[in-house]
Motif scaffolding. Structure first.
Motif, PDB file in Angstrom:
ATOM      1  N   GLU A 113       0.812  -1.073  -0.142  1.00 44.65           N
ATOM      2  CA  GLU A 113       0.037  -0.040  -0.169  1.00 44.65           C
ATOM      3  C   GLU A 113       0.930   1.242  -0.065  1.00 44.65           C
ATOM      4  O   GLU A 113       0.512   2.307  -0.500  1.00 44.65           O
ATOM      5  N   HIS A 116       1.917   1.930  -3.647  1.00 41.91           N
ATOM      6  CA  HIS A 116       0.731   2.430  -4.361  1.00 41.91           C
ATOM      7  C   HIS A 116       0.511   3.815  -4.089  1.00 41.91           C
ATOM      8  O   HIS A 116       0.448   4.643  -4.784  1.00 41.91           O
ATOM      9  N   GLU A 117       0.886   4.234  -2.763  1.00 41.83           N
ATOM     10  CA  GLU A 117       0.530   5.558  -2.268  1.00 41.83           C
ATOM     11  C   GLU A 117       1.480   6.468  -2.896  1.00 41.83           C
ATOM     12  O   GLU A 117       1.331   7.803  -3.501  1.00 41.83           O
ATOM     13  N   TRP A 120       0.753   6.986  -6.353  1.00 41.54           N
ATOM     14  CA  TRP A 120      -0.690   7.940  -6.395  1.00 41.54           C
ATOM     15  C   TRP A 120      -0.078   9.223  -6.428  1.00 41.54           C
ATOM     16  O   TRP A 120      -0.329  10.456  -7.020  1.00 41.54           O
ATOM     17  N   GLU A 125      -0.584   6.538 -10.492  1.00 41.96           N
ATOM     18  CA  GLU A 125      -1.911   5.804 -10.340  1.00 41.96           C
ATOM     19  C   GLU A 125      -3.273   6.786 -10.750  1.00 41.96           C
ATOM     20  O   GLU A 125      -3.312   7.711 -10.216  1.00 41.96           O
ATOM     21  N   THR A 127      -6.376   5.769  -9.800  1.00 44.83           N
ATOM     22  CA  THR A 127      -7.277   5.655  -8.620  1.00 44.83           C
ATOM     23  C   THR A 127      -6.701   5.486  -7.417  1.00 44.83           C
ATOM     24  O   THR A 127      -5.769   4.514  -6.914  1.00 44.83           O
ATOM     25  N   ARG A 129      -6.863   4.693  -3.028  1.00 47.77           N
ATOM     26  CA  ARG A 129      -7.455   3.947  -2.313  1.00 47.77           C
ATOM     27  C   ARG A 129      -8.191   4.588  -1.147  1.00 47.77           C
ATOM     28  O   ARG A 129      -7.825   5.764  -0.825  1.00 47.77           O
ATOM     29  N   LYS A 130      -9.145   3.874  -0.411  1.00 47.26           N
ATOM     30  CA  LYS A 130      -9.808   4.412   0.841  1.00 47.26           C
ATOM     31  C   LYS A 130      -8.941   3.978   1.940  1.00 47.26           C
ATOM     32  O   LYS A 130      -8.723   2.899   2.203  1.00 47.26           O
ATOM     33  N   TYR A 131      -8.965   4.977   2.869  1.00 50.04           N
ATOM     34  CA  TYR A 131      -8.285   4.569   4.180  1.00 50.04           C
ATOM     35  C   TYR A 131      -9.128   5.158   5.318  1.00 50.04           C
ATOM     36  O   TYR A 131      -9.374   6.623   5.210  1.00 50.04           O
ATOM     37  N   ASN A 135      -3.125   7.085   5.431  1.00 44.23           N
ATOM     38  CA  ASN A 135      -2.673   6.151   4.541  1.00 44.23           C
ATOM     39  C   ASN A 135      -1.157   5.687   4.728  1.00 44.23           C
ATOM     40  O   ASN A 135      -0.828   6.577   5.586  1.00 44.23           O
ATOM     41  N   SER A 217      -8.704  12.465  -3.669  1.00 45.27           N
ATOM     42  CA  SER A 217      -9.041  11.307  -3.107  1.00 45.27           C
ATOM     43  C   SER A 217     -10.527  10.937  -2.669  1.00 45.27           C
ATOM     44  O   SER A 217     -11.327  11.612  -3.248  1.00 45.27           O
ATOM     45  N   ASP A 238     -12.341  -1.017  -2.110  1.00 44.09           N
ATOM     46  CA  ASP A 238     -11.118  -0.339  -2.322  1.00 44.09           C
ATOM     47  C   ASP A 238     -10.590  -1.009  -3.652  1.00 44.09           C
ATOM     48  O   ASP A 238     -10.736  -2.022  -4.066  1.00 44.09           O
TER      49      ASP A 238
END
Length: 238
Positions: A113, A116-117, A120, A125, A127, A129-131, A135, A217, A238
């Motif tokens: 993750e 991925h961030e 992002w 990226e 899309t 993700r939701k946190y 994050n 986001s 997610d």
């Protein structure tokens, strides 16, 4: 005549927005006390290092630097006490209150993750993700930069302050060892001032990221630190 709804329109009509209570009142209060305290420390600290031009008349009639130093020392005490209170709340608050101090680097999923961030924030990226809480990248930066940086500034700041309170004061007993560790007082001054600019960069980046995430986001950011509720903008997984 009413327009026929497309499948996309129907999806938008039934989309749900959910909210989760994340940040308790003591955490939010600490955040804003620290924000205004750090702002005061930065402004007064800059003026202590680069004093304003001399004013006319006797210095005692103006006491300009005295007021600046008092504001700096008072803000330092407030921020330090608030930080100690924040550590205490990490033990008694909900599990989100501990995210600031406990980075789960032992979890394989956390590293995925985190990557991925990073992608992002680099616009690689499409899309996010939701946190519910921080994050992974935000959690790492908050601990590695803010928490460690705050501890460094408190230690070096009170070490310099102990020179004024004198040998034997509690400031000297707790932090007097810092000056010989760095070499001399001027070295501590230099590192403390560098730490100030380090915190300035962090604050500017923090504000930018918070505003960016509010816009781009899938969850709220700035309003969450006001109300405590994290609002999710969609109900997609997610």
């Amino acid at each position: 005549m009413e327009k026929n709804l497309t499948p996309e329109d129907s999806h938008e009509r039934v989309r749900r927005q959910t909210a989760v209570y994340v940040y308790e009142a003591p955490v939010r209060l600490w955040h804003w006390i620290t924000a205004f305290g750090v702002l005061t420390l930065v402004i007064t600290g800059f003026l202590i290092g680069r004093p304003p031009p001399s004013v006319s008349g006797e210095a005692i009639d103006h006491y300009l630097m005295g007021y600046i130093r008092f504001a700096h020392f008072a803000a330092a005490y407030v921020v330090t006490l608030a930080f100690i209170g924040r550590i205490y709340w990490a033990f008694v608050g909900n599990h989100h209150s501990r995210e600031l101090f406990l980075v789960p680097i032992h979890r394989k999923r956390w590293w995925g993750e985190l990557w991925h961030e990073i992608r992002w924030y680099l616009f690689l990226e499409r899309t996010p993700r939701k946190y519910i809480g921080h994050n992974p990248l935000g959690q790492l930066i908050m601990f590695g930069v803010f928490v460690v940086g705050m501890v460094f500034m408190i230690i070096t700041g009170f070490a310099l302050y102990s020179e004024g309170t004198g040998v034997g004061s509690w400031q000297d007993q707790l932090f007097g060892w810092v000056i010989p560790l760095f070499g001399q007082s001027q070295d501590v001054h230099t590192w403390h001032r560098l730490g100030m600019w380090f915190m300035v960069i962090f604050v500017l980046t923090h504000v930018y990221v918070a505003v960016r995430e509010d816009i781009m986001s899938r969850q709220s950011m700035t309003s969450t630190m006001l109300s405590g509720w994290r609002l999710f903008k969609d109900d997609r997984p997610d």
